[in-house]
Scaffold this active site. Structure first.
Site, PDB file in Angstrom:
ATOM      1  N   HIS A 135      28.049  20.275  16.816  1.00 33.83           N
ATOM      2  CA  HIS A 135      28.142  22.180  17.929  1.00 33.83           C
ATOM      3  C   HIS A 135      29.597  21.854  18.736  1.00 33.83           C
ATOM      4  O   HIS A 135      29.743  21.161  19.214  1.00 33.83           O
ATOM      5  CB  HIS A 135      27.541  22.347  19.278  1.00 33.83           C
ATOM      6  CG  HIS A 135      27.158  23.230  19.118  1.00 33.83           C
ATOM      7  ND1 HIS A 135      27.628  23.867  20.419  1.00 33.83           N
ATOM      8  CD2 HIS A 135      26.528  24.719  18.825  1.00 33.83           C
ATOM      9  CE1 HIS A 135      27.746  25.366  20.798  1.00 33.83           C
ATOM     10  NE2 HIS A 135      26.364  26.158  19.054  1.00 33.83           N
ATOM     11  N   ASP A 164      20.656  26.195  13.666  1.00 32.69           N
ATOM     12  CA  ASP A 164      20.220  26.286  12.068  1.00 32.69           C
ATOM     13  C   ASP A 164      20.188  25.414  12.187  1.00 32.69           C
ATOM     14  O   ASP A 164      19.442  25.450  10.310  1.00 32.69           O
ATOM     15  CB  ASP A 164      22.134  27.053  12.067  1.00 32.69           C
ATOM     16  CG  ASP A 164      22.484  27.373  12.642  1.00 32.69           C
ATOM     17  OD1 ASP A 164      23.585  27.640  12.524  1.00 32.69           O
ATOM     18  OD2 ASP A 164      21.569  29.047  12.445  1.00 32.69           O
TER      19      ASP A 164
END
Ligand code: SDX
Length: 443
Positions: A319, A377
């Site tokens: 991320h 996700d």
């Protein structure tokens, strides 16, 4: 927006940084601005006028594009808060409708406010009947995200009375319409893809229940909503509602900065979210797990993820901001077990494979060194597949849930009296001036 700029003659002090051009010895004092939490910022709004320099930050890894009071993230500590409330508390104790109110108004609603807001949203869930014709123009096997981009953008063709962004009432109506109609539009995209009749929303159902009803019910029989699935759906919406200035939210802000109508701006956000590096990752995670297939092949894929010559990346890992465990992934991991237990799919092989992949990756020096942890996700797709959604619908659900975040951030920008059109500059690396060459002299 913060007021001071470096065009004011600022003397050196604790709230300035000194910029020195060592080629000329010239120095400038740039103001430091401080928010309520998070890193301080160097105000460079006057930099070019004062110094002739641009800043350079492709990917905006160190750039604050705005000031915002909606969402706070601390990537090092794995913190996500909306209006000061921790995402873990909101996921556990609140509802998506309450979080929508919080993102739009900055406060959790009272009981009366919640009742009124839910009623307003409920009575905006229907779509103009003529919009259903758009679906029939698509191939049945069209990716539902292509339908979402098209139909949401087309809302501005039907709801002219909420496109004047200078009118607070129209901004509010457009916000409510977008939040209310996304589940209807998404469910119809699914129904169209499987050749089943559209199911209209019902006013006696709550937001997440209504979406499951419009998606999975058929006219031939009563539809029973499993409370555990409705709760899980609502929680998934909460976890995806907003996330500071991510790629799709920044897209919405930039589109909105030109004065574009809110429906067009949200369609732009949907387009940006579709990418596999962003919201498309949940679909890519499932495809990756299906490609890995079994635990014994995990080392092969871990090796590929580390190989600079191999474009393969471990989808659902890493991320830009979180250099710790994404707090949303932790909640989703727990929801995974609850949903699979409720569906009697406790031994779902994909979950087993995902947990083993996570265990091995988190023990690997490469992922530890680059601070690559599971993100939002990684687990969402496993829950959604267990609930009956095809992988092509995963990013649609992300877009559905994120609509309130996009709308809230768009509204915050439009209502900032100092906002201006977003127009970044560049470092030019092309040809210097050269004379035109007629075609018969071009060799
Ligand atoms: C979302 O921004 C948001 O807030 C987004 C989001 C939201 O709610 O809006 O949180 C939702 O988009 C989550 C992210 C979903 N995407 C994925 O899971 C796709 C896989 N992840 C990566 O593509 C990547 O981690 C990004 C895109 C998420 C972040 O990319 P960055 O910040 O630009 O980091 P990078 O690509 O520069 O990677 C840094 C290093 C690189 O190695 P080096 O060149 O330094 O040697 O880490 C490596 C990368 O190769 N790396 C990975 C990796 N992610 C980064 N290596 C293997 N697998 C990965 N997943």
């Amino acid at each position: 927006m913060a007021q001071s700029t470096s065009t004011e003659k600022t003397s050196a002090g604790p709230n300035t940084v000194t910029l020195t051009d060592n080629s000329t010895g010239r120095s400038w004092e740039l103001p430091i601005l401080e928010g309520n939490e998070g890193p301080r910022v160097i105000d460079v709004r006057g930099l070019y006028n004062d110094t002739g320099f641009f800043t350079y930050d492709p990917g905006f890894g160190a750039t604050a594009s705005c000031d915002s009071a909606i969402t706070f993230i601390d990537g090092e500590k794995g913190i996500l808060r909306h209006g000061g409330y921790a995402i873990e508390d909101l996921a556990e104790h609140s509802s998506y409708m309450e979080v929508c109110y919080l993102l739009l108004q900055g406060e959790l609603p009272t009981r009366a406010q919640r009742k009124e807001f839910e009623s307003t949203i409920t009575y905006h869930t229907m779509l103009h009947e003529q919009m259903l014709n758009f679906y029939r123009g698509f191939r049945r096997d069209s990716h539902p995200m292509s339908i979402m981009v098209a139909v949401v953008g087309a809302l501005s063709a039907f709801y002219h009375d909420s496109t004047d962004i200078s009118d607070p009432y129209q901004r509010m109506v457009a916000s409510h319409r977008l939040i209310a109609k996304m589940p209807t539009i998404a469910a119809m995209a699914y129904k169209y893809s499987v050749g089943q009749p559209f199911v209209y929303p019902r006013n006696d159902l709550k937001y997440a229940e209504n979406f499951l009803y419009m998606t999975f019910s058929v006219p031939c029989e009563d539809f029973k909503i499993r409370p555990a699935l409705a709760r899980a759906m609502d929680r998934i919406f909460i976890l995806h509602a907003d996330h500071e200035q991510n790629a799709s939210t920044s897209t919405v802000r930039i589109a909105g900065s030109s004065g574009a109508n809110p429906f067009a701006c949200i369609a732009a956000g949907i387009a940006s979210l579709w990418g596999p590096a962003h919201g498309g990752a949940n679909e890519a995670v499932l495809q990756m797990l299906q490609e890995i297939g079994s635990k014994d092949r995990i080392p092969e894929f871990i090796q590929r993820a580390k190989d600079k010559d191999d474009p393969f990346r471990l989808m659902g890992f890493g991320h830009r901001v979180y250099k710790n465990y994404d707090p949303r992934a932790a909640v989703l991991r727990k929801s995974c077990h609850e949903v699979l237990d409720d569906l009697g799919k406790r031994d779902e092989p994909l979950l087993d494979l995902a947990m083993e992949l996570e265990r091995i990756a988190l023990e690997d020096d490469y992922f530890a060194e680059k601070k690559l942890f599971p993100n939002v996700d990684f687990y969402s797709g496993i829950i959604l597949q267990a609930m009956g959604f095809p992988t092509t619908m995963f990013t649609v659900l992300f877009a559905l849930a994120r609509t309130v975040g996009w709308v809230a951030q768009w509204k915050e920008m439009v209502e900032d009296p100092h906002h201006r059109i977003s127009r970044p500059r560049q470092l030019y690396t092309g040809h210097p001036k050269r004379d035109f060459v007629p075609i018969d002299q071009r060799g």
